[in-house]
Design a protein around this motif. Structure first.
Motif, short mmCIF file in Angstrom:
data_model
loop_
_atom_site.label_atom_id
_atom_site.label_comp_id
_atom_site.label_asym_id
_atom_site.label_seq_id
_atom_site.Cartn_x
_atom_site.Cartn_y
_atom_site.Cartn_z
N VAL A 6 45.65 -146.47 41.37
CA VAL A 6 44.42 -146.83 40.67
C VAL A 6 43.44 -147.37 41.71
O VAL A 6 43.76 -148.31 42.43
N ASP A 7 42.28 -146.75 41.79
CA ASP A 7 41.22 -147.23 42.69
C ASP A 7 40.09 -147.80 41.85
O ASP A 7 39.59 -147.14 40.93
N VAL A 8 39.71 -149.03 42.15
CA VAL A 8 38.66 -149.71 41.41
C VAL A 8 37.48 -149.94 42.35
O VAL A 8 37.64 -150.53 43.42
N MET A 9 36.32 -149.44 41.94
CA MET A 9 35.11 -149.60 42.76
C MET A 9 34.02 -150.25 41.93
O MET A 9 33.90 -149.98 40.73
N LEU A 10 33.19 -151.05 42.58
CA LEU A 10 31.98 -151.53 41.92
C LEU A 10 31.12 -150.33 41.52
O LEU A 10 31.07 -149.33 42.25
N HIS A 42 42.58 -151.18 45.60
CA HIS A 42 43.53 -150.05 45.53
C HIS A 42 44.84 -150.62 45.00
O HIS A 42 45.35 -151.61 45.53
N PHE A 43 45.35 -150.03 43.94
CA PHE A 43 46.61 -150.49 43.36
C PHE A 43 47.61 -149.34 43.34
O PHE A 43 47.24 -148.20 43.04
N GLU A 44 48.86 -149.65 43.65
CA GLU A 44 49.93 -148.67 43.53
C GLU A 44 50.93 -149.20 42.52
O GLU A 44 51.55 -150.25 42.73
N LEU A 45 51.09 -148.47 41.41
CA LEU A 45 51.98 -148.89 40.33
C LEU A 45 53.17 -147.95 40.27
O LEU A 45 53.00 -146.73 40.28
N ASP A 46 54.37 -148.51 40.20
CA ASP A 46 55.57 -147.72 39.91
C ASP A 46 55.82 -147.84 38.42
O ASP A 46 56.10 -148.94 37.92
N ILE A 47 55.72 -146.71 37.71
CA ILE A 47 55.80 -146.74 36.26
C ILE A 47 56.93 -145.85 35.78
O ILE A 47 57.01 -144.68 36.17
N ASP A 48 57.79 -146.44 34.97
CA ASP A 48 58.93 -145.70 34.41
C ASP A 48 58.61 -145.42 32.94
O ASP A 48 58.99 -146.18 32.05
N ALA A 49 57.87 -144.34 32.70
CA ALA A 49 57.48 -143.96 31.33
C ALA A 49 57.10 -142.49 31.36
O ALA A 49 56.69 -141.97 32.40
N VAL A 50 57.24 -141.83 30.21
CA VAL A 50 56.93 -140.39 30.19
C VAL A 50 55.43 -140.15 30.38
O VAL A 50 55.02 -139.17 30.99
N ASP A 51 54.62 -141.08 29.87
CA ASP A 51 53.16 -140.93 29.97
C ASP A 51 52.60 -141.95 30.96
O ASP A 51 51.75 -142.77 30.61
N ALA A 52 53.09 -141.85 32.21
CA ALA A 52 52.72 -142.86 33.22
C ALA A 52 51.21 -142.93 33.41
O ALA A 52 50.65 -144.03 33.58
N GLY A 53 50.54 -141.81 33.39
CA GLY A 53 49.10 -141.80 33.59
C GLY A 53 48.36 -142.58 32.53
O GLY A 53 47.44 -143.34 32.81
N SER A 54 48.80 -142.43 31.27
CA SER A 54 48.09 -143.13 30.20
C SER A 54 48.43 -144.61 30.20
O SER A 54 47.57 -145.44 29.87
N VAL A 55 49.67 -144.96 30.58
CA VAL A 55 49.99 -146.39 30.75
C VAL A 55 49.09 -146.99 31.83
O VAL A 55 48.49 -148.06 31.63
N ALA A 56 48.98 -146.28 32.96
CA ALA A 56 48.16 -146.79 34.06
C ALA A 56 46.71 -146.93 33.63
O ALA A 56 46.04 -147.89 34.02
N GLU A 57 46.23 -146.00 32.84
CA GLU A 57 44.84 -146.07 32.38
C GLU A 57 44.61 -147.32 31.54
O GLU A 57 43.59 -148.01 31.70
N ARG A 58 45.58 -147.63 30.65
CA ARG A 58 45.41 -148.83 29.82
C ARG A 58 45.54 -150.10 30.65
O ARG A 58 44.82 -151.08 30.42
N VAL A 59 46.48 -150.10 31.62
CA VAL A 59 46.62 -151.27 32.51
C VAL A 59 45.31 -151.48 33.28
O VAL A 59 44.82 -152.62 33.40
N ALA A 60 44.75 -150.39 33.79
CA ALA A 60 43.52 -150.51 34.59
C ALA A 60 42.37 -151.05 33.75
O ALA A 60 41.64 -151.94 34.19
N VAL B 34 56.31 -150.85 33.74
CA VAL B 34 55.72 -150.95 35.07
C VAL B 34 56.69 -151.73 35.94
O VAL B 34 56.92 -152.92 35.73
N LYS B 35 57.29 -151.04 36.92
CA LYS B 35 58.38 -151.62 37.71
C LYS B 35 57.89 -152.36 38.94
O LYS B 35 58.59 -153.22 39.47
N ASP B 36 56.73 -151.99 39.44
CA ASP B 36 56.23 -152.68 40.62
C ASP B 36 54.72 -152.44 40.73
O ASP B 36 54.21 -151.40 40.29
N VAL B 37 54.03 -153.42 41.29
CA VAL B 37 52.59 -153.30 41.54
C VAL B 37 52.34 -153.82 42.96
O VAL B 37 52.83 -154.88 43.33
#
Lengths: 78, 78
Positions: A6-10, A42-60, B34-37
């Motif tokens: 996940v990249d976060v920019m102003l 810049h964030f690197e998430l390790d996600i154990d889920a079938v829909d990792a992209g959508s989990v990451a989107e909600r986390v972001a 989410v296992k790691d960030v």
């Protein structure tokens, strides 16, 4: 297990003093040709889920970015 | 003009308290799986040079990353 980046920019219209400070320091260090610098997070998430992209989107949207002043991009790396 | 993205991350063996804080906050916000960030820095450079990638590499090694505790990656976006 998916690694999601996940990249976060102003947002472009928001002043970025960190990027400006880097940009202004470059000529005195001998670097020419750099026309602009913007800094974000810049964030690197390790996600154990079938829909990792959508989990990451909600986390972001909930925790990693401030939607008033920041945009974010999601990239599922593997 | 090339847009070059530089991502700077703490080396894997270096403690990342920002990433840990985010990781620990997630379950109470309803996010499981989410296992790691890990958190790092993201830079977008607009470079007007024929060898934009190599300019970015020298900028990153000199100014953007601390080579003692951080690694960086370079990506020429366009």
């Amino acid at each position: 297990m998916a690694k999601v980046v996940v990249d976060v920019m102003l947002k472009p219209e928001i002043l970025d003093p960190q990027g400006q400070a880097i940009h202004r320091a470059l000529p005195s260090l001998g670097f020419d040709g750099v026309k602009d610098v913007r800094q974000g997070k810049h964030f690197e998430l390790d996600i154990d889920a079938v829909d990792a992209g959508s989990v990451a989107e909600r986390v972001a949207a909930t925790l990693l970015a401030n939607p008033v002043i920041e945009n974010f991009t999601i990239r599922v790396a593997d």
